[in-house]
Design an enzyme around this catalytic site. Structure first.
Site, mmCIF file in Angstrom:
data_model
loop_
_atom_site.group_PDB
_atom_site.id
_atom_site.type_symbol
_atom_site.label_atom_id
_atom_site.label_comp_id
_atom_site.label_asym_id
_atom_site.label_seq_id
_atom_site.Cartn_x
_atom_site.Cartn_y
_atom_site.Cartn_z
ATOM 1 N N HIS A 1 -2.248 -7.657 5.847
ATOM 2 C CA HIS A 1 -3.456 -7.308 5.082
ATOM 3 C C HIS A 1 -4.541 -6.605 5.893
ATOM 4 C CE1 HIS A 1 -6.631 -7.283 2.080
ATOM 5 N NE2 HIS A 1 -7.412 -7.939 2.899
ATOM 6 N N HIS B 1 -2.706 -6.010 -3.446
ATOM 7 C CA HIS B 1 -2.522 -4.744 -4.177
ATOM 8 C C HIS B 1 -1.254 -4.704 -5.036
ATOM 9 C CE1 HIS B 1 -5.947 -2.581 -2.573
ATOM 10 N NE2 HIS B 1 -5.640 -2.993 -1.353
ATOM 11 N N ASN C 1 0.820 -1.215 0.000
ATOM 12 C CA ASN C 1 0.000 0.000 0.000
ATOM 13 C C ASN C 1 0.852 1.262 0.000
ATOM 14 O OD1 ASN C 1 -1.461 -2.072 2.222
ATOM 15 N ND2 ASN C 1 -2.759 -1.356 0.533
ATOM 16 N N HIS D 1 -0.595 -13.231 3.639
ATOM 17 C CA HIS D 1 -1.418 -12.035 3.420
ATOM 18 C C HIS D 1 -2.881 -12.455 3.292
ATOM 19 C CE1 HIS D 1 -1.491 -7.780 2.344
ATOM 20 N NE2 HIS D 1 -2.484 -8.082 1.535
ATOM 21 N N HIS E 1 -4.186 -4.684 8.476
ATOM 22 C CA HIS E 1 -3.676 -3.376 8.922
ATOM 23 C C HIS E 1 -3.926 -3.115 10.408
ATOM 24 C CE1 HIS E 1 -3.489 -1.427 4.623
ATOM 25 N NE2 HIS E 1 -3.035 -2.671 4.655
HETATM 26 FE FE LIG Z 1 -2.440 -3.836 2.957
HETATM 27 FE FE LIG Z 2 -3.869 -6.504 1.300
#
Ligand SMILES: [Fe+2]
Ligand SMILES: [Fe+2]
Length: 272
Positions: free
Chosen positions: A179, A68, A40, A154, A181
């Site tokens: 993932h 991502h 990210n 993840h 967060h």
């Molecule tokens: Fe992330």
């Molecule tokens: Fe992610």
């Protein structure tokens, strides 16, 4: 061996916190190898080659990613050329990049780092993560071909993360989730000797929704109508991660403890 893992860097504030703090963290914790999740890092969505390089320059040995990974299309052009850049190993065939890599510490100890994605509540089209792990681990037994193995798993669901940890228990040094967060408090050495944490948390601003400015996500929950773009929050980031200490003769973990520094979350330093 002392291995540091930092969770998803979110946006500029997350990047700058990692760039500024990682060299000092490496010193203070006598880190032999550092891994950072960068999925990210580019405005919340993906990563660029410039950011990847700056993360290495700041002291990361490997950069992992997740769902991502290909948000910034330029990644498709260089992912295969960079052997310290990982995308999920169980991404269906034919995409650029690699899912695992072997790196060496300054004194020549070998560490296998793998990036694998879960499929529960996300991307069911991915290949089987358990099979991907089996293939990677079969090729690199700890204490023989490699001195330590770290897997960035993840995934969204803690059930899948825990089961993955148990599946590789005794065959990897650390399974760390990314993932969500949000850091979890379940760090432990599993019964077979693998260090485990369901989620490292992000390197980002916690006055936010998962690192994004909170106004638009809240608006979408309230109205179900997008009003604008998701933008990373810009307050000071908390650098979140985990330190695992391994036995060099077996590769197994002797301890695993969280790190949280800066920003809004209470400061926590590993004591191992
Ligand atoms: Fe992330
Ligand atoms: Fe992610």
């Amino acid at each position: 061996m002392r291995i540091l893992f930092l969770g998803d860097m979110v946006g500029k504030t997350g990047r700058e916190a990692v760039y500024n703090r990682l060299p000092k963290i490496r010193d203070r914790l006598s880190v032999d190898l550092a891994i950072v999740n960068g999925e990210n890092a580019a405005s919340g969505f993906g990563i660029t080659r410039k950011i990847y390089q700056a993360t290495l320059d700041a002291g990361a040995d490997v950069v992992t990613t997740g769902n991502h990974v290909f948000d910034q299309k330029e990644v498709l052009n260089w992912a295969s050329e960079e052997d310290r850049f990982l995308r999920p190993a169980n991404w269906p065939g034919g995409v650029p990049g690699r899912g695992s890599t072997m790196v060496e510490t300054n004194d020549g100890r070998r560490v296998l780092v793998a990036n694998i994605m879960g499929r529960v509540f996300m991307h069911p089209e991915l290949d089987d993560p358990f099979k991907a792990a089996e293939d990677i681990l079969a090729a690199a037994p700890m204490g023989d071909v490699v001195d330590a193995i770290v897997i960035d798993f993840h995934a969204e669901a803690t059930s899948e993360k825990q089961c993955f940890g148990h599946f590789v228990d005794g065959r990897a040094s650390l399974v760390v989730g990314t993932h969500t967060h949000i850091p979890t408090a379940d760090h432990q050495v599993l019964v077979g000797g693998t260090g485990y944490l369901s989620d490292a948390g992000m390197c980002g601003d916690y006055d936010s929704s998962l690192g994004m400015d909170k106004e638009e996500p809240l608006n979408r929950f309230l109205t179900k109508v997008p009003k604008g773009r998701m933008e990373p929050a810009s307050g000071e980031a908390t650098v979140c991660g985990v330190l695992v200490v391994t036995d060099d003769s077996t590769g197994l973990a002797t301890g695993v403890e969280p790190l949280r520094v800066g920003g809004r979350l209470a400061e926590v330093w590993p004591t191992i």
